[in-house]
Design an enzyme around this catalytic site. Structure first.
Site, PDB file in Angstrom:
ATOM      1  N   LYS A  36       0.788  -1.231   0.000  1.00 60.01           N
ATOM      2  CA  LYS A  36       0.000   0.000   0.000  1.00 60.01           C
ATOM      3  C   LYS A  36       0.824   1.287   0.000  1.00 60.01           C
ATOM      4  CE  LYS A  36      -3.402  -1.021  -0.636  1.00 60.01           C
ATOM      5  NZ  LYS A  36      -3.725  -1.661  -1.954  1.00 60.01           N
ATOM      6  N   SER A  82      -4.642   2.723   4.277  1.00 61.39           N
ATOM      7  CA  SER A  82      -4.813   2.089   2.979  1.00 61.39           C
ATOM      8  C   SER A  82      -4.812   0.554   3.122  1.00 61.39           C
ATOM      9  CB  SER A  82      -3.686   2.548   2.049  1.00 61.39           C
ATOM     10  OG  SER A  82      -3.847   2.000   0.764  1.00 61.39           O
ATOM     11  N   HIS A  88       7.072  -7.331  -2.213  1.00 60.15           N
ATOM     12  CA  HIS A  88       6.884  -6.633  -0.940  1.00 60.15           C
ATOM     13  C   HIS A  88       7.851  -7.170   0.107  1.00 60.15           C
ATOM     14  CE1 HIS A  88       3.397  -4.488  -2.293  1.00 60.15           C
ATOM     15  NE2 HIS A  88       2.551  -5.480  -2.231  1.00 60.15           N
TER      16      HIS A  88
HETATM   17  P1  A3P Z   1      -5.108   4.694  -0.932  1.00 59.62           P
HETATM   18  O1  A3P Z   1      -5.746   3.434  -0.405  1.00 59.62           O
HETATM   19  O2  A3P Z   1      -4.614   5.578   0.173  1.00 59.62           O
HETATM   20  O3  A3P Z   1      -5.969   5.431  -1.892  1.00 59.62           O
HETATM   21  P2  A3P Z   1      -0.218  -0.344  -3.715  1.00 59.62           P
HETATM   22  O4  A3P Z   1      -0.224  -0.238  -5.198  1.00 59.62           O
HETATM   23  O5  A3P Z   1       1.137  -0.412  -3.115  1.00 59.62           O
HETATM   24  O6  A3P Z   1      -1.137  -1.428  -3.249  1.00 59.62           O
HETATM   25  O7  A3P Z   1      -0.790   1.037  -3.140  1.00 59.62           O
HETATM   26  C1  A3P Z   1      -2.137   1.391  -3.276  1.00 59.62           C
HETATM   27  C2  A3P Z   1      -2.298   2.841  -2.853  1.00 59.62           C
HETATM   28  O8  A3P Z   1      -1.693   3.682  -3.840  1.00 59.62           O
HETATM   29  C3  A3P Z   1      -3.756   3.248  -2.748  1.00 59.62           C
HETATM   30  O9  A3P Z   1      -3.794   4.263  -1.727  1.00 59.62           O
HETATM   31  C4  A3P Z   1      -3.983   3.825  -4.132  1.00 59.62           C
HETATM   32  O10 A3P Z   1      -5.093   4.684  -4.227  1.00 59.62           O
HETATM   33  C5  A3P Z   1      -2.678   4.592  -4.329  1.00 59.62           C
HETATM   34  N1  A3P Z   1      -2.415   4.925  -5.726  1.00 59.62           N
HETATM   35  C6  A3P Z   1      -2.493   4.143  -6.810  1.00 59.62           C
HETATM   36  N2  A3P Z   1      -2.241   4.835  -7.921  1.00 59.62           N
HETATM   37  C7  A3P Z   1      -1.991   6.102  -7.547  1.00 59.62           C
HETATM   38  C8  A3P Z   1      -1.680   7.313  -8.249  1.00 59.62           C
HETATM   39  N3  A3P Z   1      -1.578   7.331  -9.567  1.00 59.62           N
HETATM   40  N4  A3P Z   1      -1.494   8.436  -7.521  1.00 59.62           N
HETATM   41  C9  A3P Z   1      -1.602   8.421  -6.188  1.00 59.62           C
HETATM   42  N5  A3P Z   1      -1.898   7.318  -5.459  1.00 59.62           N
HETATM   43  C10 A3P Z   1      -2.093   6.169  -6.136  1.00 59.62           C
END
Ligand code: A3P
Length: 272
Positions: free
Chosen positions: A48, A139, A109
Site C-alpha cells: 500500500k 490504505s 513486498h
Molecule cells: P489509498 O488506499 O490511500 O488510496 P499499492 O499499489 O502499493 O497497493 O498502493 C495502493 C495505494 O496507492 C492506494 O492508496 C492507491 O489509491 C494509491 N495509488 C495508486 N495509484 C496512484 C496514483 N496514480 N497516484 C496516487 N496514489 C495512487
C-alpha cells in the site's frame, strides 16, 4: 459491508518472524532460489505504498511513453510479484516471472533481508517506494477489507495495534523502510517517497529516468505524468484493478484506487 473471506486461500508462512503470504515452505525455497538476470528491474515496496503507481510509471518508461503498450493487460497480470499466488491466477507469479522475456519488471513486498540472493549478486536495479506509515496503515486496512485472500482486519483499532507491532503480512513497516534504507548504501537502489511523487511527479520521474540511464523527451515525460496521475489511473481498467474478479477484489467494499493522496489518515485517526 464486510467481505466473505476465503481462509483456505490465505497461506501464511512465517520467515524470520515475518508473516508472508507464501504458499508453502517449498515455494519459499523456490523464491529464495530465484535466479535473477542483470537486466531485471525490481520494484520493492511495503504493501500500500504506491506499488502499482510506480509500476505504471516504470512500464511507461520502459515503453517510451506508448500508452497502448501499457494496456496489453491489467497491472496484476502485466508484471508478476515474486512471492505471490493470486486466487484467480492458475499459477504462482514466480512461474510467470520465469517464463517472462527480458527485460523483466518484477514486483515484491519482501523486506530487504529476505530478498533472493541472486538479485543482489546480479546487481539488479531496484526502485523502492516508501509511504507515510499513517496513510499506509489506513490504505492497508481498507485493502484487507476488500481482498478475499487477506485476513479480516476487523476494525481500525485492532488493525492499528497489529500494524504497530508488525503483526501484519510483511511484518513491521518500520523494519521494512529501515532495512531498505540501509541496503541502498551498498546496492543499486533508488529510494523514493510516495509523497514526493505526489507533490512533484515530473521531478521524481526524472530521477527514475536518470537511475535507469534513459532519456525521454519532455513531451513523453509529460505524457507519463498524465497517464500515471490518480485521476487517469482510476478510470483506466488496465490500472484500476476492476478487471480482477469480484470474489478476489470486492470494489463495492472499498476501491483499490481509493483516495490516492497523502493525509487521509487525518480522517481516521484521533488527535491522540
Ligand atoms: P489509498 O488506499 O490511500 O488510496 P499499492 O499499489 O502499493 O497497493 O498502493 C495502493 C495505494 O496507492 C492506494 O492508496 C492507491 O489509491 C494509491 N495509488 C495508486 N495509484 C496512484 C496514483 N496514480 N497516484 C496516487 N496514489 C495512487
Amino acid at each position: 459491508p464486510t467481505m466473505e473471506k476465503e481462509p483456505e486461500l490465505l497461506n501464511i508462512l512465517e520467515v524470520d518472524g515475518v508473516p508472508l503470504p507464501v504458499l508453502s515452505k517449498e515455494w519459499w525455497d523456490k523464491i529464495c532460489n530465484f535466479q535473477a538476470k542483470p537486466d531485471d528491474l525490481i520494484l520493492a515496496t511495503y504493501p500500500k505504498s504506491g506499488t502499482h503507481w510506480m509500476q505504471e510509471i516504470l512500464d511507461m518508461i520502459q515503453n517510451d511513453g506508448d500508452v497502448e503498450k501499457c494496456k496489453t493487460d491489467h497491472s496484476l497480470h502485466r508484471h508478476p510479484f515474486l512471492e505471490l499466488k493470486f486466487p484467480h491466477k492458475e499459477k504462482p507469479d514466480l512461474e510467470i516471472a520465469l517464463e517472462m522475456s527480458s527485460p523483466r519488471l518484477i514486483k515484491t513486498h519482501l523486506p530487504s533481508h529476505l530478498i533472493p540472493p541472486s538479485i543482489w549478486k546480479e546487481n539488479c536495479k531496484i526502485v523502492y517506494v516508501a509511504r507515510n506509515p499513517k496513510d499506509c496503515l489506513v490504505s492497508y486496512y481498507h485493502f484487507q477489507r476488500m481482498a478475499s485472500f487477506l485476513p479480516d482486519p476487523q476494525n481500525l483499532e485492532e488493525f492499528y495495534e497489529k500494524f504497530i507491532l508488525g503483526k501484519v503480512l510483511y511484518g513491521s513497516w518500520f523494519d521494512h523502510v529501515k532495512g531498505w534504507w540501509a541496503a541502498k548504501d551498498t546496492h543499486r537502489i533508488l529510494y523514493l517517497f510516495y509523497e514526493d511523487i505526489k507533490k512533484n511527479p515530473k521531478h521524481e520521474i526524472h530521477k527514475v529516468l536518470e537511475f535507469l540511464e534513459k532519456t525521454l523527451s519532455e513531451d513523453v515525460v509529460n505524457k507519463i505524468v498524465h497517464h500515471t496521475s490518480f485521476d487517469v489511473m482510476k478510470d483506466n481498467p488496465m490500472a484500476n484493478h476492476t478487471a480482477v474478479p469480484s470474489h478476489v477484489f470486492n470494489h463495492s467494499i472499498s476501491k483499490f484506487m481509493r483516495k490516492g493522496m497523502p493525509g487521509d489518515w487525518k480522517n481516521h485517526f484521533t488527535v491522540a
